[in-house]
Write a protein that holds these residues in place. Structure first.
Motif, PDB file in Angstrom:
ATOM      1  N   LEU A 167      52.122  33.255  47.163  1.00 45.95           N
ATOM      2  CA  LEU A 167      52.603  34.509  46.580  1.00 45.95           C
ATOM      3  C   LEU A 167      52.814  34.370  45.082  1.00 45.95           C
ATOM      4  O   LEU A 167      52.529  35.294  44.316  1.00 45.95           O
ATOM      5  CB  LEU A 167      53.900  34.932  47.267  1.00 45.95           C
ATOM      6  CG  LEU A 167      53.770  35.384  48.730  1.00 45.95           C
ATOM      7  CD1 LEU A 167      55.145  35.703  49.307  1.00 45.95           C
ATOM      8  CD2 LEU A 167      52.842  36.594  48.835  1.00 45.95           C
ATOM      9  N   GLU A 168      53.326  33.200  44.671  1.00 47.39           N
ATOM     10  CA  GLU A 168      53.515  32.967  43.240  1.00 47.39           C
ATOM     11  C   GLU A 168      52.167  32.950  42.513  1.00 47.39           C
ATOM     12  O   GLU A 168      52.036  33.471  41.405  1.00 47.39           O
ATOM     13  CB  GLU A 168      54.244  31.645  43.020  1.00 47.39           C
ATOM     14  CG  GLU A 168      55.689  31.646  43.517  1.00 47.39           C
ATOM     15  CD  GLU A 168      56.368  30.325  43.245  1.00 47.39           C
ATOM     16  OE1 GLU A 168      55.727  29.424  42.639  1.00 47.39           O
ATOM     17  OE2 GLU A 168      57.545  30.183  43.614  1.00 47.39           O
ATOM     18  N   PHE A 169      51.174  32.345  43.171  1.00 49.36           N
ATOM     19  CA  PHE A 169      49.832  32.284  42.580  1.00 49.36           C
ATOM     20  C   PHE A 169      49.265  33.699  42.397  1.00 49.36           C
ATOM     21  O   PHE A 169      48.726  34.038  41.339  1.00 49.36           O
ATOM     22  CB  PHE A 169      48.916  31.446  43.470  1.00 49.36           C
ATOM     23  CG  PHE A 169      47.477  31.469  43.050  1.00 49.36           C
ATOM     24  CD1 PHE A 169      47.025  30.614  42.071  1.00 49.36           C
ATOM     25  CD2 PHE A 169      46.576  32.364  43.623  1.00 49.36           C
ATOM     26  CE1 PHE A 169      45.689  30.640  41.660  1.00 49.36           C
ATOM     27  CE2 PHE A 169      45.256  32.403  43.230  1.00 49.36           C
ATOM     28  CZ  PHE A 169      44.809  31.533  42.251  1.00 49.36           C
ATOM     29  N   ILE A 170      49.385  34.520  43.449  1.00 46.58           N
ATOM     30  CA  ILE A 170      48.863  35.891  43.388  1.00 46.58           C
ATOM     31  C   ILE A 170      49.582  36.689  42.308  1.00 46.58           C
ATOM     32  O   ILE A 170      48.965  37.438  41.541  1.00 46.58           O
ATOM     33  CB  ILE A 170      48.997  36.578  44.755  1.00 46.58           C
ATOM     34  CG1 ILE A 170      48.093  35.882  45.782  1.00 46.58           C
ATOM     35  CG2 ILE A 170      48.666  38.062  44.654  1.00 46.58           C
ATOM     36  CD1 ILE A 170      48.232  36.426  47.183  1.00 46.58           C
ATOM     37  N   GLU A 171      50.902  36.517  42.238  1.00 46.13           N
ATOM     38  CA  GLU A 171      51.683  37.253  41.239  1.00 46.13           C
ATOM     39  C   GLU A 171      51.289  36.854  39.824  1.00 46.13           C
ATOM     40  O   GLU A 171      51.244  37.696  38.916  1.00 46.13           O
ATOM     41  CB  GLU A 171      53.170  37.000  41.463  1.00 46.13           C
ATOM     42  CG  GLU A 171      54.071  37.769  40.520  1.00 46.13           C
ATOM     43  CD  GLU A 171      55.552  37.501  40.781  1.00 46.13           C
ATOM     44  OE1 GLU A 171      56.377  37.986  39.987  1.00 46.13           O
ATOM     45  OE2 GLU A 171      55.875  36.816  41.777  1.00 46.13           O
ATOM     46  N   LYS A 172      50.961  35.579  39.639  1.00 47.65           N
ATOM     47  CA  LYS A 172      50.647  35.080  38.300  1.00 47.65           C
ATOM     48  C   LYS A 172      49.230  35.458  37.864  1.00 47.65           C
ATOM     49  O   LYS A 172      49.013  35.850  36.704  1.00 47.65           O
ATOM     50  CB  LYS A 172      50.808  33.560  38.264  1.00 47.65           C
ATOM     51  CG  LYS A 172      50.519  32.950  36.898  1.00 47.65           C
ATOM     52  CD  LYS A 172      50.760  31.450  36.916  1.00 47.65           C
ATOM     53  CE  LYS A 172      50.467  30.836  35.542  1.00 47.65           C
ATOM     54  NZ  LYS A 172      50.684  29.369  35.541  1.00 47.65           N
ATOM     55  N   LEU A 174      42.644  38.562  37.573  1.00 42.76           N
ATOM     56  CA  LEU A 174      41.522  38.795  38.476  1.00 42.76           C
ATOM     57  C   LEU A 174      41.197  40.287  38.582  1.00 42.76           C
ATOM     58  O   LEU A 174      40.029  40.677  38.681  1.00 42.76           O
ATOM     59  CB  LEU A 174      41.822  38.219  39.856  1.00 42.76           C
ATOM     60  CG  LEU A 174      41.995  36.695  39.914  1.00 42.76           C
ATOM     61  CD1 LEU A 174      42.249  36.246  41.348  1.00 42.76           C
ATOM     62  CD2 LEU A 174      40.770  35.985  39.352  1.00 42.76           C
ATOM     63  N   LEU A 175      42.225  41.130  38.562  1.00 43.17           N
ATOM     64  CA  LEU A 175      41.982  42.571  38.602  1.00 43.17           C
ATOM     65  C   LEU A 175      41.250  43.044  37.345  1.00 43.17           C
ATOM     66  O   LEU A 175      40.379  43.912  37.408  1.00 43.17           O
ATOM     67  CB  LEU A 175      43.305  43.325  38.761  1.00 43.17           C
ATOM     68  CG  LEU A 175      43.961  43.246  40.143  1.00 43.17           C
ATOM     69  CD1 LEU A 175      45.346  43.877  40.099  1.00 43.17           C
ATOM     70  CD2 LEU A 175      43.090  43.915  41.194  1.00 43.17           C
ATOM     71  N   SER A 176      41.615  42.456  36.211  1.00 43.67           N
ATOM     72  CA  SER A 176      40.907  42.773  34.976  1.00 43.67           C
ATOM     73  C   SER A 176      39.440  42.368  35.071  1.00 43.67           C
ATOM     74  O   SER A 176      38.544  43.107  34.647  1.00 43.67           O
ATOM     75  CB  SER A 176      41.578  42.057  33.795  1.00 43.67           C
ATOM     76  OG  SER A 176      40.822  42.213  32.609  1.00 43.67           O
TER      77      SER A 176
END
Length: 239
Positions: free
Chosen positions: A2-7, A12-14
């Motif tokens: 979760l920390e990885f996704i938040e960071k 990645l969305l950009s």
């Protein structure tokens, strides 16, 4: 995790948004140019037909990454000439080189798709239109092109999907698309889940496109849909 996704999710969305923009721009420009190219492709005159055939053979017969290197790194060999022509500012930007390469590659495939679709139009309908006194302009606008685009629609959807996934090679010339941002995130974490997350994002984008294209096909073929559920009539785009 979760920390990885938040960071890294903003990064990645950009990159995903950049991937979508590159794909849409290159495919749309190629679609605009594919129609006149396909008409030249079916002409009897060798002067019109042969250059288009050579163009198609080159871009369909060589890897996309090789074409990208030829445009990006090869343009540097002609820097003095490009500077004189005022084009160096364009070719020095990796984003522009990626767009140009993907447009030319997609143009080759879309031209062949449209060529096949135009030649697949029922000759009887063409003869009937000519017997009514239609000139070539009216014939193409009202008979040939509407039918050709219906025939080509599923194959054009597949070409868009292939370009979306094949466009990942843009990252090798430092374009920060989804794969470029993924490589950047991996270099900071060495966490293999980075690529897993990128694969999921590609899957979401592709699946969304397939669903949208399928609805567009259903609308386009709405008068041909049979009521029997055991006899599918749509040839939908797949990944």
């Amino acid at each position: 995790m979760l920390e990885f996704i938040e960071k890294f999710s903003p990064m990645l969305l950009s990159g995903a948004w950049m991937t979508i923009k590159i794909t849409v721009v290159s495919v749309v420009i190629a679609a605009i140019l594919a129609l006149p190219m396909s008409i030249l492709r079916i002409q009897k005159s060798a002067v019109c037909r042969v250059p288009v055939q050579v163009f198609i053979s080159f871009f369909r017969g060589t890897p996309l990454i090789a074409q990208l290197f030829l445009v990006y790194y090869g343009s540097g060999q002609f820097r003095p000439f490009l500077m004189e022509m005022g084009l160096w500012q364009f070719f020095r930007d990796p984003m522009n080189c990626a767009l140009l390469t993907f447009t030319l590659n997609s143009l080759a495939y879309q031209t062949e798709i449209m060529r096949g679709a135009i030649q697949s139009v029922d000759a009887g309908e063409i003869e009937a239109a000519k017997s009514m006194g239609m000139n070539n302009s009216l014939l193409y606008r009202h008979i040939v092109l509407p039918l050709a685009y219906r025939i080509a629609f599923p194959a054009l959807g597949n070409e868009c999907i292939l370009m979306l996934k094949g466009g990942a090679v843009a990252s090798v010339i430092t374009v920060m698309d989804l794969m470029g941002q993924t490589r950047r995130a991996f270099s900071q974490t060495f966490d293999i889940s980075t690529y897993f997350l990128a694969a999921l994002m590609y899957l979401v984008i592709t699946t969304s496109f397939v669903i949208a294209w399928r609805y567009a096909e259903r609308y386009l073929y709405r008068h041909q849909i049979q009521r029997s559920p055991n006899k599918p009539v749509l040839q939908t785009a797949t990944n």
